[in-house]
Each structure stands twice: as structure tokens, then as C-alpha cells.
Design a protein around this motif. Structure first.
Motif, PDB file in Angstrom:
ATOM      1  N   LEU A   1       2.654   6.870  -1.230  1.00  0.00           N
ATOM      2  CA  LEU A   1       2.767   5.413  -1.313  1.00  0.00           C
ATOM      3  C   LEU A   1       2.952   4.922  -2.746  1.00  0.00           C
ATOM      4  CD1 LEU A   1       0.090   4.315   1.306  1.00  0.00           C
ATOM      5  CD2 LEU A   1       2.566   4.323   1.575  1.00  0.00           C
ATOM      6  N   ASN A   2       2.438   5.660  -3.725  1.00  0.00           N
ATOM      7  CA  ASN A   2       2.551   5.255  -5.119  1.00  0.00           C
ATOM      8  C   ASN A   2       3.888   5.614  -5.724  1.00  0.00           C
ATOM      9  OD1 ASN A   2       0.034   4.044  -5.238  1.00  0.00           O
ATOM     10  ND2 ASN A   2      -0.984   5.949  -5.811  1.00  0.00           N
ATOM     11  N   HIS A   3       4.674   6.466  -5.083  1.00  0.00           N
ATOM     12  CA  HIS A   3       5.976   6.871  -5.657  1.00  0.00           C
ATOM     13  C   HIS A   3       7.074   6.190  -4.957  1.00  0.00           C
ATOM     14  CE1 HIS A   3       4.520   9.715  -8.531  1.00  0.00           C
ATOM     15  NE2 HIS A   3       3.770  10.313  -7.608  1.00  0.00           N
TER      16      HIS A   3
ATOM     17  N   LYS B   1      -1.703   8.697  -0.389  1.00  0.00           N
ATOM     18  CA  LYS B   1      -1.771   7.822  -1.571  1.00  0.00           C
ATOM     19  C   LYS B   1      -0.675   8.168  -2.554  1.00  0.00           C
ATOM     20  CE  LYS B   1      -6.669   6.644  -1.608  1.00  0.00           C
ATOM     21  NZ  LYS B   1      -7.937   6.779  -2.346  1.00  0.00           N
ATOM     22  N   THR B   2      -0.422   9.463  -2.758  1.00  0.00           N
ATOM     23  CA  THR B   2       0.635   9.891  -3.668  1.00  0.00           C
ATOM     24  C   THR B   2       1.991   9.427  -3.159  1.00  0.00           C
ATOM     25  OG1 THR B   2      -0.654  11.827  -4.293  1.00  0.00           O
ATOM     26  CG2 THR B   2       1.688  11.890  -4.772  1.00  0.00           C
TER      27      THR B   2
END
Length: 56
Positions: free
Chosen positions: A54-56, A51-52
């Protein structure tokens, strides 16, 4: 988090001593059981990591 991990380790050790003392066979083959636990641990930690990424 460390408290939970230490509690789980202590519980596992106590149950292992009890099982060995009473000559109860392990409910799962030790090596396969450890591999399963490792997979669960890695899977749980992979989700936040992905998730980290994909969010950056």
C-alpha cells in the motif's frame, strides 16, 4: 527471528514428548492445531507485506 522460531519449535517438541510419555491427550486435534498455527503465522506476515504494497 530465527532464534524465536527455533525456541518455539524446541519447546513444542519437549512438550510433545512429555505429553506422549505421560499419556496425556493433546489439548487440540493435531491437524486443526497446525492449521490454526499456520493461519496465525500467515496472518502475522501478511500485515507488513500488505502495508509495504500500500505504501508503494
Amino acid at each position: 527471528m530465527w532464534g524465536s522460531m527455533l525456541l518455539a519449535l524446541a519447546t513444542g517438541l519437549i512438550i510433545g514428548v512429555i505429553f506422549q510419555s505421560l499419556k496425556i491427550p493433546s489439548p487440540a486435534p493435531p491437524f486443526l492445531g497446525l492449521l490454526g498455527l499456520l493461519g496465525m503465522f500467515l496472518g502475522q506476515n501478511a500485515v507488513p507485506w500488505i502495508k509495504t504494497l500500500l505504501n508503494h
